[in-house]
Scaffold this motif. Structure first.
Motif, short mmCIF file in Angstrom:
data_model
loop_
_atom_site.label_atom_id
_atom_site.label_comp_id
_atom_site.label_asym_id
_atom_site.label_seq_id
_atom_site.Cartn_x
_atom_site.Cartn_y
_atom_site.Cartn_z
N MET A 17 34.80 55.87 52.28
CA MET A 17 35.62 54.65 51.41
C MET A 17 34.58 53.93 50.22
O MET A 17 33.23 53.50 50.93
CB MET A 17 36.22 53.56 51.39
CG MET A 17 37.76 52.55 50.47
SD MET A 17 38.33 51.60 50.73
CE MET A 17 37.36 50.26 52.26
N VAL A 18 34.43 54.32 48.73
CA VAL A 18 33.97 53.52 47.87
C VAL A 18 34.85 51.70 47.37
O VAL A 18 35.25 51.92 46.74
CB VAL A 18 33.46 53.98 46.65
CG1 VAL A 18 32.71 53.44 45.62
CG2 VAL A 18 32.63 55.75 47.21
N LYS A 19 34.25 51.04 47.40
CA LYS A 19 34.41 49.74 47.25
C LYS A 19 34.13 49.46 45.62
O LYS A 19 32.83 49.14 45.14
CB LYS A 19 34.64 48.51 48.06
CG LYS A 19 35.02 48.97 49.56
CD LYS A 19 33.97 48.27 50.51
CE LYS A 19 32.63 47.46 50.51
NZ LYS A 19 32.52 46.32 51.40
N ALA A 20 34.82 49.11 44.89
CA ALA A 20 34.76 48.54 43.65
C ALA A 20 35.19 46.92 42.91
O ALA A 20 36.70 46.69 43.75
CB ALA A 20 35.33 49.94 42.37
N VAL A 21 35.07 46.88 42.08
CA VAL A 21 34.90 45.29 41.62
C VAL A 21 34.96 45.01 39.86
O VAL A 21 34.45 46.29 38.96
CB VAL A 21 34.12 43.57 42.04
CG1 VAL A 21 34.36 43.22 40.99
CG2 VAL A 21 34.50 43.20 43.81
N ILE A 22 36.10 44.99 39.40
CA ILE A 22 36.28 45.07 38.46
C ILE A 22 36.98 43.51 37.60
O ILE A 22 37.13 42.47 38.20
CB ILE A 22 37.92 45.54 37.68
CG1 ILE A 22 37.60 46.80 38.46
CG2 ILE A 22 38.23 45.83 36.38
CD1 ILE A 22 39.35 47.45 38.24
N VAL A 23 35.79 43.22 37.03
CA VAL A 23 35.11 41.82 36.09
C VAL A 23 35.61 42.12 34.52
O VAL A 23 35.03 43.11 33.74
CB VAL A 23 33.90 41.37 35.97
CG1 VAL A 23 33.42 40.16 35.68
CG2 VAL A 23 33.46 41.28 37.23
N ASP A 24 36.62 41.92 33.93
CA ASP A 24 37.43 41.92 32.84
C ASP A 24 38.34 40.67 32.89
O ASP A 24 38.93 40.51 33.86
CB ASP A 24 37.19 43.25 32.75
CG ASP A 24 38.46 43.47 30.97
OD1 ASP A 24 39.10 42.41 30.21
OD2 ASP A 24 38.12 44.37 31.03
N ASP A 25 37.90 39.48 31.26
CA ASP A 25 38.83 38.76 31.39
C ASP A 25 40.83 39.20 30.56
O ASP A 25 41.01 38.34 30.19
CB ASP A 25 37.89 37.24 29.95
CG ASP A 25 37.99 38.34 28.80
OD1 ASP A 25 38.52 39.64 28.86
OD2 ASP A 25 37.56 38.02 27.81
N GLU A 26 40.22 40.36 30.33
CA GLU A 26 42.18 41.11 30.07
C GLU A 26 42.79 41.65 31.08
O GLU A 26 42.59 42.35 31.59
CB GLU A 26 42.03 41.85 28.59
CG GLU A 26 40.75 41.36 27.47
CD GLU A 26 40.95 42.68 26.92
OE1 GLU A 26 41.03 43.69 26.94
OE2 GLU A 26 40.31 42.01 25.55
#
Length: 242
Positions: free
Chosen positions: A1-10
């Motif tokens: 499994m590839v773990k991802a984080v999303i950084v966005d203010d919307e």
């Protein structure tokens, strides 16, 4: 499994990207989302993701401010930007994986294929540093160019490139120190990038840095002699302009 984080203010951008990943790249699991630099830093430190999708413009600062908080970046970075004109050239020069808003699913898959195929030690830090520098130097002639190939990444200043030569669908860079770097991208792509840096397309197969031209011969044939001794042909249709 590839773990991802999303950084966005919307919020809608975070949710839209999450849905796309679920549909088009199910091997990636979104383990967290953040809307600010501080919350993103805490999330990344605690969760240790494999990849971070980073919007450049956040409510409390710039995406670069987040990256600067890490001495070493132990995760893949895919930049997300709504700024198409100046940003795209900076991304291309720096060979950084990026997506433009609104994110297209095909572009998402391509960016992930490239990002995940590269090892973490492929000088991502140097490429991101080059991106930061190039963004600061918008409009300036000399830029940092990241040359990516199977051996890794070479970051060079455009002032260090004597000439470029087409090799099928690849391009060979001849540097001032005598080294050569072969990149699997066409000369046409680099012509479009480097023309604002003082490079001249003198032939279908050749692109030269004007600062290193020593001599231009007209007879018996049109040739350019570089100051390292290389002799480059000039195509018939380029003779007049050169």
């Amino acid at each position: 499994m590839v773990k991802a984080v999303i950084v966005d203010d919307e919020i809608h951008a975070r949710e839209s990207l999450t849905r796309m990943l679920n549909v088009y790249y199910p091997s990636i699991t979104v383990i967290g989302k953040a809307e600010s630099i501080k919350s993103a830093y805490d999330l990344i430190k605690n969760q240790c993701p494999d990849i971070v999708f980073l919007d450049m413009q956040l409510a409390d600062g710039h995406g670069f401010d987040l990256l600067k908080m890490f001495d070493n970046i132990p995760f893949k970075v895919i930049i997300i930007s709504a700024y198409q004109e100046y940003a795209v050239k900076a991304f291309k020069f720096s060979a950084v994986d990026y997506l433009l808003k609104p994110v297209d699913p095909d572009d998402l898959v391509k960016a992930l294929d490239v990002a995940l195929a590269q090892a973490l030690n492929d000088k991502q830090q140097e490429r991101l540093n080059a991106l930061i520098e190039n963004t600061r130097n918008i409009g300036k002639k000399d830029k940092l160019l990241a040359l990516r190939n199977s051996d890794g990444t070479y970051v060079v200043n455009t002032s260090e490139i004597v000439r470029c030569q087409s090799d099928g669908n690849a391009t060979i860079f001849y540097l001032v120190d005598g080294n050569q770097v072969r990149v699997n991208r066409t000369l046409k792509e680099f012509d479009e990038m480097l023309n604002e840096c003082g490079f001249l397309r003198c032939h279908q197969s050749h692109l030269v840095n004007q600062r290193y031209i020593e001599k231009i011969s007209r007879f018996p044939s049109s040739l350019i002699t570089m100051n390292n001794g290389d002799v480059i042909p000039v195509s018939f249709r380029k003779r007049k302009s050169i």
